[in-house]
Each structure stands twice: as C-alpha cells, then as structure tokens.
Design a protein around this motif. Structure first.
Motif, PDB file in Angstrom:
ATOM      1  N   CYS A 215       0.842  -1.193   0.000  1.00  0.00           N
ATOM      2  CA  CYS A 215       0.000   0.000   0.000  1.00  0.00           C
ATOM      3  C   CYS A 215       0.878   1.243   0.000  1.00  0.00           C
ATOM      4  N   SER A 216       0.420   2.256  -0.683  1.00  0.00           N
ATOM      5  CA  SER A 216       1.165   3.500  -0.790  1.00  0.00           C
ATOM      6  C   SER A 216       1.039   4.302   0.498  1.00  0.00           C
ATOM      7  N   PRO A 217       1.932   5.272   0.713  1.00  0.00           N
ATOM      8  CA  PRO A 217       1.760   6.175   1.857  1.00  0.00           C
ATOM      9  C   PRO A 217       0.451   6.944   1.741  1.00  0.00           C
ATOM     10  N   LEU A 218      -0.036   7.437   2.881  1.00  0.00           N
ATOM     11  CA  LEU A 218      -1.262   8.221   2.865  1.00  0.00           C
ATOM     12  C   LEU A 218      -1.094   9.456   1.993  1.00  0.00           C
ATOM     13  N   SER A 219      -2.165   9.776   1.274  1.00  0.00           N
ATOM     14  CA  SER A 219      -2.110  10.953   0.415  1.00  0.00           C
ATOM     15  C   SER A 219      -2.087  12.236   1.231  1.00  0.00           C
ATOM     16  N   ARG A 220      -2.690  12.211   2.447  1.00  0.00           N
ATOM     17  CA  ARG A 220      -2.625  13.358   3.342  1.00  0.00           C
ATOM     18  C   ARG A 220      -2.483  12.832   4.756  1.00  0.00           C
ATOM     19  N   TYR A 221      -1.772  13.579   5.584  1.00  0.00           N
ATOM     20  CA  TYR A 221      -1.612  13.188   6.976  1.00  0.00           C
ATOM     21  C   TYR A 221      -2.628  13.921   7.831  1.00  0.00           C
ATOM     22  N   LEU A 222      -3.127  13.216   8.810  1.00  0.00           N
ATOM     23  CA  LEU A 222      -4.080  13.807   9.740  1.00  0.00           C
ATOM     24  C   LEU A 222      -3.422  13.906  11.110  1.00  0.00           C
ATOM     25  N   SER A 223      -3.892  14.868  11.914  1.00  0.00           N
ATOM     26  CA  SER A 223      -3.364  14.999  13.268  1.00  0.00           C
ATOM     27  C   SER A 223      -4.414  15.585  14.170  1.00  0.00           C
ATOM     28  N   ASP A 224      -4.136  15.537  15.455  1.00  0.00           N
ATOM     29  CA  ASP A 224      -5.016  16.106  16.486  1.00  0.00           C
ATOM     30  C   ASP A 224      -6.379  15.430  16.459  1.00  0.00           C
ATOM     31  N   ASP A 225      -7.435  16.235  16.450  1.00  0.00           N
ATOM     32  CA  ASP A 225      -8.789  15.704  16.579  1.00  0.00           C
ATOM     33  C   ASP A 225      -9.288  15.228  15.226  1.00  0.00           C
ATOM     34  N   VAL A 226      -9.364  13.905  15.063  1.00  0.00           N
ATOM     35  CA  VAL A 226      -9.781  13.338  13.789  1.00  0.00           C
ATOM     36  C   VAL A 226     -11.205  13.734  13.458  1.00  0.00           C
ATOM     37  N   GLU A 227     -12.070  13.771  14.485  1.00  0.00           N
ATOM     38  CA  GLU A 227     -13.470  14.071  14.235  1.00  0.00           C
ATOM     39  C   GLU A 227     -13.660  15.474  13.681  1.00  0.00           C
ATOM     40  N   GLY A 228     -12.748  16.368  13.997  1.00  0.00           N
ATOM     41  CA  GLY A 228     -12.867  17.729  13.514  1.00  0.00           C
ATOM     42  C   GLY A 228     -12.108  17.981  12.225  1.00  0.00           C
ATOM     43  N   ALA A 229     -11.432  16.977  11.718  1.00  0.00           N
ATOM     44  CA  ALA A 229     -10.621  17.173  10.524  1.00  0.00           C
ATOM     45  C   ALA A 229     -11.439  16.843   9.284  1.00  0.00           C
ATOM     46  N   GLY A 230     -11.430  17.753   8.315  1.00  0.00           N
ATOM     47  CA  GLY A 230     -12.154  17.497   7.089  1.00  0.00           C
ATOM     48  C   GLY A 230     -11.262  16.970   5.991  1.00  0.00           C
ATOM     49  N   ASP A 231     -10.015  16.686   6.270  1.00  0.00           N
ATOM     50  CA  ASP A 231      -9.085  16.197   5.264  1.00  0.00           C
ATOM     51  C   ASP A 231      -9.454  14.795   4.809  1.00  0.00           C
ATOM     52  N   ARG A 232      -9.068  14.496   3.580  1.00  0.00           N
ATOM     53  CA  ARG A 232      -9.229  13.143   3.061  1.00  0.00           C
ATOM     54  C   ARG A 232      -7.897  12.417   3.184  1.00  0.00           C
ATOM     55  N   ALA A 233      -7.957  11.217   3.644  1.00  0.00           N
ATOM     56  CA  ALA A 233      -6.756  10.384   3.742  1.00  0.00           C
ATOM     57  C   ALA A 233      -6.969   9.164   2.870  1.00  0.00           C
ATOM     58  N   MET A 234      -6.094   8.982   1.890  1.00  0.00           N
ATOM     59  CA  MET A 234      -6.230   7.893   0.934  1.00  0.00           C
ATOM     60  C   MET A 234      -4.964   7.044   0.909  1.00  0.00           C
ATOM     61  N   THR A 235      -5.145   5.762   0.681  1.00  0.00           N
ATOM     62  CA  THR A 235      -4.015   4.889   0.392  1.00  0.00           C
ATOM     63  C   THR A 235      -4.422   3.968  -0.742  1.00  0.00           C
ATOM     64  N   SER A 236      -3.464   3.561  -1.538  1.00  0.00           N
ATOM     65  CA  SER A 236      -3.717   2.652  -2.652  1.00  0.00           C
ATOM     66  C   SER A 236      -2.996   1.340  -2.382  1.00  0.00           C
ATOM     67  N   CYS A 237      -3.750   0.243  -2.438  1.00  0.00           N
ATOM     68  CA  CYS A 237      -3.181  -1.079  -2.196  1.00  0.00           C
ATOM     69  C   CYS A 237      -3.162  -1.841  -3.513  1.00  0.00           C
ATOM     70  N   ARG A 238      -1.974  -2.358  -3.893  1.00  0.00           N
ATOM     71  CA  ARG A 238      -1.786  -2.913  -5.233  1.00  0.00           C
ATOM     72  C   ARG A 238      -0.955  -4.184  -5.189  1.00  0.00           C
TER      73      ARG A 238
END
Length: 408
Positions: A215-238
């Motif tokens: 799987c690839s690294p996450l496309s974006r990193y998240l931190s702190d309060d996940v519930e308040g984060a609107g970022d998308r975190a993606m990984t590709s598994c191949r």
C-alpha cells in the motif's frame, strides 16, 4: 502508680496499632498497585487483540480483492482470439488524434455488451495507445473485463478497482466518483505520466520479491482531533501481475481512510489515546484521550520501542514514562496501530486505597482499645503490676513529711 501504668499501656497499644496499620497499608498499597497494573496490562492486551482484528480486516479484504482480480485475469487471458481482441479494443478504446486511446463515454454512463451483461462506471487512458500489439491489447482488454466484473462484485466494500502498467496505461472502475473520471476520459494530456513514486517499490524484485500486496503512503496526513478534521486520507493497495515470469502490470484499489481512522481513534481505553504511525516513525493520525492524560510521546521514541518489539502485536512498558503501549503491525500499508495508556492514576488509586486501609485499621484498633473487656484487662493488668512492684521496691521519703531523727 496504677494510673501511670495504665496510661503507658494504652499509649504502647495505640502506638502498636498505628505501626501495624502503617505496615499493613504500605504492603496493601504495593500489592494493589501491582494488581492494578496487571489488570491494565490485561485490559490493554484484550483491547489490542480486538483492534488488531478490526485494523487488519480492511487490508485482508483488500488483499482478497486484488488477488481475486489477479487470479481471474490469468484465467481469462487466453480466452479471446486475435480478431475479437482487435474489434472490441477499437470499439471500447478508439485511437485519438493525440495518439492516446481513451474509453468511450458509454463505458462510464452505461453500455450493454449484447450478451445480457452491461458495463458502467469505467474509464481508461493509454498514453501510447498507437503502439500496442495484439498481445498488449489482449492483456488490457482482459483487465478491463476483470475490473468491471470484480469491481461490481465488491461494490459497497470498496469504491474502486483498477489495472495499470508501466506503459502509462490504466483502466478504472469507480462508478461513484464525483468527477465521473473525466480526467482520464477527456482531460489528461497525451504525455500524462500516471506512474507513481511508489511503483518502483511495488514492482522491484528487490523490494517486493514475493510479489505481495503493498500500500502507498497516505495521500494526506491527519493529526489532532480526527473528528474535527475534514481532510481526506487515501491509500492505494496494489499487487503486481506476472505472465510467464514477465511483469505486465498490477491491480489495485484506492481506499479512503478518514472514516476508518475516525472509528479507530475513538475506540480508546480510559486514560488512553490511539494513533497510527509508519515504519519511519511518522505519526499519521493521532486521536484524543477521553480523560486528562499525558501521552504525547514523539514518534521517534515510539519507533525505537517498536524496533525492539516481539511479534506483530503485544503490550510493552515505556521506559522512563508511566505509560503502557499496545501495538499491532498491519501488513500491506506496513504501519502500526498504537494504543498508549497513562498509568500514573494506578499509583494514585493504590495510594488512596492504602490511606483508607490505614485510617480504617487505625480507627478499628483504637475503638477496640476502648471496649469494656480491653479496658478491664488493662486495668487488672496494671493493678497486678503495681502489686508486684510495691513490696520489694524502696520508696523515697516524702517531701511533705520531715524525717525523724533517732534520739540517743
């Protein structure tokens, strides 16, 4: 004399009771602290075992998903003759003026294949579509049919499935994409290079000798309060695909991780916090503790501890900190799910219980001293000691009575 002896006996008995209570409370506090720590270790171990099943399940499913695609591809590859390959290939992926081949819009909007089967939600892009021989076309057309059939079968569990190769060619099944895959169908420039930085690690016999899913690294990193984060975190598994020892491409799926992380970070123990980190010690996502706790250890400290781990899951103490760390290694993305629990409250609980034991045992002992049988026994014992001491001990003359001198 009797009164003095009785008071001394009471004081001695009270001192003995206090000393016994202190010793009892120290021993009890030590034992209770050990038992509480053992309890939290067992609780964390059970928590990690439960989380391990959940964290691994997603990637175990992804493994079955792409492996099923690879197996079906190899089974179907030789089922099409050359004439059918040429006809279908030109029908579905016509050559464009810029030298690329792209899928017709009907493959995304919905198209009947004439055999009662239908296809939808697909897009394809081939950067050097004019130079493909019939064998390459057969491979790509076979991958197209595999992607649509397996992708539809797993829809609801995974959003996408795609086949790609190192010749800048890709076919994607993702019917729910908001952009309707327009980039691949129309907008991608002819020289668009879809090869990613992680392809070398996936395809190399040195970094992936067993051809396992990576799987690839996450496309974006998240931190702190996940519930308040609107970022998308993606990984590709191949997974890479070989035909007669030759690498022809790979099957993969893109997995959105923010919803998964949100659930993982919320499921914490009291005084604990969950996080995910990669093999380099980078913290990818960190949740928040439900209670006031100090678990903000740097990633390199955790990485050093994990480097000395035994097995793919377990519980270890963090040296120099009042922390327990449970960990799970997730194969595929090759990252750790970590749960940290602050154990400072354990000593606080043990101290509180020890103080309560001291107060209760002291109070009970002192009350016992005041019970009639004990009072009577001390009085009788004091009288007995006074009688034994009286006849044999010379008394000093009284200061209130003059000493009579004998007359001659």
């Amino acid at each position: 004399m009797f009164a003095t002896l009785s008071r001394l006996q009471y004081l001695f008995a009270a001192a003995a009771i206090i000393a016994f209570s202190a010793a009892l409370s120290v021993f009890a506090g030590w034992r209770i602290g050990d038992e509480l720590e053992a309890f939290y270790i067992e609780q964390l171990d059970a928590h990690i075992e439960t989380r391990a099943d959940h964290e691994r399940h997603l990637f175990d499913e992804a493994q079955r998903y792409v492996t099923r695609s690879e197996t079906l591809f190899l089974q179907r590859l030789s089922a099409m003759d050359d004439d059918k390959v040429e006809a279908e290939f030109d029908r579905f992926f016509p050559l464009r003026e810029d030298g690329t081949r792209r899928s017709v819009d009907a493959l995304f909007d919905g198209l009947s294949l004439g055999s009662g089967d239908a296809v939808r939600g697909l897009a394809a892009f081939m950067g050097n579509g004019a130079d493909m021989d019939v064998d390459r076309k057969r491979q790509f057309l076979t991958a197209f049919h595999v992607v649509r059939s397996v992708g539809e079968a797993y829809q609801g569990r995974f959003d996408s499935l795609y086949f790609f190769n190192r010749d800048r060619q890709v076919v994607i099944f993702d019917p729910n994409r908001d952009d309707e895959l327009m980039f691949y169908r129309h907008d991608a420039p002819a020289d668009f290079d879809l090869r990613g930085d992680d392809d070398a690690r996936l395809f190399s016999s040195e970094t992936n000798p067993d051809g396992r899913m990576l799987c690839s690294p996450l496309s974006r990193y998240l931190s702190d309060d996940v519930e308040g984060a609107g970022d998308r975190a993606m990984t590709s598994c191949r997974v890479p695909v070989h035909v007669d020892g030759e690498l022809v491409g790979g099957f993969g799926t893109s997995i959105r991780m923010d919803g998964h992380f949100r659930h993982s970070m919320a499921d914490t123990l009291p005084h604990g916090v969950n996080l995910v980190m990669d093999l380099h010690g980078d913290v990818l996502v960190r949740g928040r503790s439900r209670t006031s706790t100090d678990t903000n250890l740097p990633g390199d400290t955790l990485s050093t501890l994990l480097a000395s781990r035994r097995g793919n899951e377990g519980v270890i103490a963090v040296p120099g900190h009042d922390l327990l760390m449970g960990y799970v290694f997730i194969t595929g993305p090759d990252w750790y799910f970590v749960s940290l629990v602050d154990t400072r409250h354990v000593s606080g609980h043990a101290t509180s219980i020890a103080c309560l034991i001291f107060l209760m045992s002291t109070l009970v002992g002192l009350i016992f001293l005041l019970t009639p049988p004990v009072v009577r026994w001390i009085r009788e014992h004091g009288e007995h000691l006074a009688e034994l001491d009286g006849p044999d001990r010379p008394h000093a003359p009284s200061a209130s009575r003059p000493v009579e001198r004998p007359t001659r």
